[in-house]
Design an enzyme around this catalytic site. Structure first.
Site, short mmCIF file in Angstrom:
data_model
loop_
_atom_site.label_atom_id
_atom_site.label_comp_id
_atom_site.label_asym_id
_atom_site.label_seq_id
_atom_site.Cartn_x
_atom_site.Cartn_y
_atom_site.Cartn_z
N THR A 1 0.86 -1.18 0.00
CA THR A 1 0.00 0.00 0.00
C THR A 1 0.90 1.24 0.00
O THR A 1 2.12 1.13 -0.03
CB THR A 1 -0.90 0.03 1.25
N CYS A 2 0.28 2.40 0.08
CA CYS A 2 1.08 3.62 0.13
C CYS A 2 1.87 3.71 1.42
O CYS A 2 2.85 4.45 1.51
CB CYS A 2 0.18 4.86 -0.02
N ARG B 1 3.00 0.79 3.32
CA ARG B 1 3.81 -0.37 3.68
C ARG B 1 3.94 -1.34 2.52
O ARG B 1 3.10 -1.37 1.61
CB ARG B 1 3.19 -1.10 4.87
N SER C 1 -2.01 1.32 11.33
CA SER C 1 -2.21 2.21 10.19
C SER C 1 -1.58 3.58 10.45
O SER C 1 -1.43 3.99 11.60
CB SER C 1 -3.70 2.40 9.89
N GLY D 1 -6.44 6.36 -8.42
CA GLY D 1 -6.11 5.59 -7.23
C GLY D 1 -7.18 5.73 -6.18
O GLY D 1 -7.93 6.71 -6.15
N LYS D 2 -7.25 4.75 -5.27
CA LYS D 2 -8.34 4.72 -4.29
C LYS D 2 -8.37 5.96 -3.40
O LYS D 2 -9.43 6.54 -3.16
CB LYS D 2 -8.23 3.46 -3.42
N GLY E 1 -7.19 8.87 -4.13
CA GLY E 1 -7.60 9.97 -4.99
C GLY E 1 -9.11 10.01 -5.19
O GLY E 1 -9.74 11.07 -5.13
#
Length: 422
Positions: free
Chosen positions: A57-58, A60, A113, A195-196, A198
């Protein structure tokens, strides 16, 4: 705390890096798209790994899998990314067996997170498992573990308020725009990429800014139109990126490109422009900062948001940890039973052989021998004996390792040690 080895030859490891020690630039070097994850699965399978989960993910990039040594997983990861083993080791973490299991629970339930309680990661875990299954790289252990983490995540969402309130990277992006751009409803906003984060930012912008001047551009127009249709946005072709950027007051970049897609050359040198780069790797070149009219904010800066909602979420951490402990305990009990099963099954088979020998002996010796009745009685005795052994092994006060070894020695059992992956 007892370690739960998966076999005499390999252990379960979690290797990875996250926002805690790795900045966005470093995380970008180790980010994985779907083709890269597929290659990792193929390569791992070719090397004999029979269980692997990849998450990127952005915030990790992590691998969870079986290996004799964690370096095997580290090398598999580095071979498919832009980073080196040396760079990885500077910021990486490695967890083994029980600690690796605990880490996946913490990640999947939003406790690890970048913004506490952000549960976006659970969909990544589901997708990671799907890709692993597609390449035949799952096993009962990974399937049960992922399902347990998903179960814990659902319970925390339903039973606590850890994710209550509007706190996420997307919401932080919108708050930043609203706080720093006056008269936002009259400004031109350009969303580049689908992207999600975004998309979520776009949805929040529409909700909070009442702005009708939002344009969407994506390399694949079809994807852009799918998003635009939902939000009633204007769609422009990728070829129009430069003129649209030069018209924009706010540019939100959320592409999945591995290299920067927005540079100084695309930007009007005098018109004020706020750029939010929500991509990992970074998709906006640092050279845009040469322009005095440009303000650039990256994902990591937005993730440092601290407000009343976030502070309130911290109150629910103990309750969330209780839920994780309960679900994880059930998983570990199942894991222990998997560990005992081969010994108990082997013991049962050994007793059946003894039974068959005795029945054969007495059937030849006694004229009125009732073989059917002997079978029934013997099977009941075998069932009771194996149940006694199983109950002993499950008792927390017993030492299962020594007990297993003793049972194997007494009955001379041959056990397949690959207990957890079969």
């Amino acid at each position: 705390m007892r370690n739960y080895h998966v076999s005499k030859h390999s252990s379960f490891y979690a290797i990875g890096l996250s926002y805690k020690k790795a900045d966005a630039h470093t995380r970008g070097k180790f980010s994985l798209d779907v083709p890269a994850i597929d290659e990792i699965m193929k390569n791992a399978k070719a090397q004999g790994t029979d269980g692997l989960l990849a998450i990127s993910t952005c915030n990790r990039t992590e691998l969870f899998g079986f290996a004799q040594h964690p370096y095997q997983l580290i090398k598999i990861l580095c071979d498919q990314t832009q980073g080196t083993v040396e760079e990885f080791q500077e910021v990486a973490y490695i967890y083994k067996n029980h600690n690796a299991i605990s880490h996946l629970f913490k990640v999947g339930t939003g406790l690890d997170s970048q913004i506490l309680g952000d549960f976006e990661i659970i969909s990544q875990i589901k997708q990671g498992f799907y890709r692993a299954k597609k390449h035949d790289m799952t096993n009962p252990f990974l399937e049960r573990l992922c399902n347990s983490v998903i179960q814990a995540s659902k319970r925390i969402k339903n039973e606590t308020e850890l994710s209550s309130g509007a706190t996420s990277v997307a919401f932080a992006s919108v708050r930043y725009i609203l706080d720093n751009v006056p008269n936002i409803s009259e400004k031109n906003i350009l969303l580049f990429g689908t992207g999600k984060i975004g998309r979520n930012t776009c949805e929040n912008l529409i909700k909070h800014s009442e702005n009708s001047h939002i344009t969407l551009i994506n390399r694949t127009r079809q994807k852009a139109e799918a998003v635009a249709g939902k939000f009633k946005l204007t769609v422009k072709d990728y070829a129009e990126l430069q003129p649209e950027i030069r018209k924009a007051d706010v540019l939100v970049v959320a592409t999945g490109a591995q290299l920067p897609t927005v540079s100084k050359a695309l930007i009007h040198p005098k018109k004020p422009l706020l750029i939010l780069d929500l991509s990992v790797p970074k998709n906006v070149s640092d050279d845009v900062l040469d322009l005095e009219n440009v303000s650039l904010v990256h994902l990591d800066q937005l993730s440092q948001v601290t407000d009343e909602t976030l502070e309130r979420r911290k109150e629910f951490i103990p309750h969330a940890e209780e839920i994780i402990s309960h679900v994880k305990s059930d998983f570990l009990k199942w894991l222990e039973s998997r560990k005992f099963a081969p010994v108990i099954n082997a013991l049962k088979e050994k007793l059946k052989v003894m039974k068959a020998e005795e029945i054969d002996f007495h059937s030849k010796k006694l004229n009125d021998f009732d073989q059917n009745q002997a079978e029934i009685i013997s099977d009941r005795i075998i069932q009771k004996i194996t149940k006694q052994f199983a109950n002993h092994l499950r008792k927390s006060e017993s030492d299962p390792e020594n007990s297993l070894a003793l049972i194997q020695e007494i009955f001379q059992l041959e056990i397949d040690s690959e207990w957890v992956k079969s």
